[in-house]
Design an enzyme around this catalytic site. Sequence first.
Site, PDB file in Angstrom:
ATOM      1  N   HIS A 158      -7.424   8.658  -1.960  1.00  0.00           N
ATOM      2  CA  HIS A 158      -6.063   8.984  -1.913  1.00  0.00           C
ATOM      3  C   HIS A 158      -5.674  10.054  -3.017  1.00  0.00           C
ATOM      4  O   HIS A 158      -6.565   9.788  -4.281  1.00  0.00           O
ATOM      5  CB  HIS A 158      -5.061   8.638  -1.811  1.00  0.00           C
TER       6      HIS A 158
ATOM      7  N   HIS B 211      -5.814   7.207  -6.703  1.00  0.00           N
ATOM      8  CA  HIS B 211      -7.517   7.542  -7.364  1.00  0.00           C
ATOM      9  C   HIS B 211      -7.974   8.756  -8.280  1.00  0.00           C
ATOM     10  O   HIS B 211      -8.482   9.119  -9.172  1.00  0.00           O
ATOM     11  CB  HIS B 211      -8.454   7.832  -6.018  1.00  0.00           C
TER      12      HIS B 211
END
Length: 281
Positions: free
Chosen positions: A33, A36
Site C-alpha cells: 500500500h 510501503h
Amino acid sequence: MEIVNSKAKLQALLSGAKGNKSIGLTPTMGNLHSGHLKLVDAAVKECDIVVCSIFVNPTQFGPDEDLANYPRTLEADKEKLYSADCDILFLPTIAEMYGDNLNSETTIHVPGVSANYCGKSRPGHFDGVATIVCKLLNIVQPTISYFGLKDYQQFLVINKLVDDLRLPVKVVGIETEREPSGLAKSSRNNYLDSNQLDLAAGLYATLQWAAGQLQIPLCNFIAIEKSATNRLNQLGLTVDYFSICHSNSLLPASQKDCELTILAAVFLGKTRLIDNIHVRL
Ligand code: PAF
C-alpha cells in the site's frame, strides 16, 4: 524491474554494484500500500539500486495468527513496484530463506526492547522478525534499509539488532501513512468491513487525544492510559495495551522524559491493529 527468487541470482545481479553503488532495501511482506511505497520512494531518492523483498515470513506469526490468511496480492504488488521504479524484486521461497526445517534454524533474539507490548502479546514474533531481517540484510548487503514507523517497536528491535551485531547498514524509519480518517495504513485493514474501518479510526484519534493530555503540566500518565483505554473500549475496540513509554528504551515513561512514544494495540473482532504517536515535551 528484475524479479528473482534465489539468493544466488540476486547476489549475481548486485555483484557489479558492490563498492561503487549504493543499495537500498525495503523488506516487506507484500500486499503493498502507499505506506510501503513511501519506503520504496525514499530508497529510489537516496540509493542507486533499489531492492524490495516480498516474503510472508512464517516465523513471525504465532500458531493462532493470520499466516494462512495474510493478504497475498503479488500481481498488483509487481505493478506498484514497476511504477515506483524499483530495480529488483526479491521473492524468495520459504526453503530459500530457511532451508527444509524451520524449527532447526538459528534464531536471533533481541533482548530489552522486544520484551513488552507486541513482544509479550505475540511470543516469538520479534525473534522471527529479527531472524528474517538479519538474513535479508546478509543476503542483500544494502547500504540503507527502510522500515515503517507504524511498527515502532519493530523499528527499535531492528536498530538494536543492527547495532549489537555490527551489521554494516544504515536503518531508516519512514513516517506512517494514514487514511484521511487517521487510520494507519496496514495490510490488516483489509480484514475490516466498512463499519469496523470507521471504528478503527478511533485508535489514532485516541492516541492524538492522549498526546494532547501529555502536554498538560504534571499530568498523570497512568490516568491518561486508563482514560484512553476506556475510550477505546467504549468504541468497541478491545485494548491489548495502551502505554506511554520512553521513546528509546520503551520503558514506562517518567515525568523527567522529554521524548515519549505512546504505543497502542487493539483488537477489532479478530483483527489486531497497532499504532503509535510521538510526543516531545
Ligand atoms: O514489517 C514487516 O512487513 C515485516 O515485519 C518485515 C520487516 C518485512 C519482516 O518480515
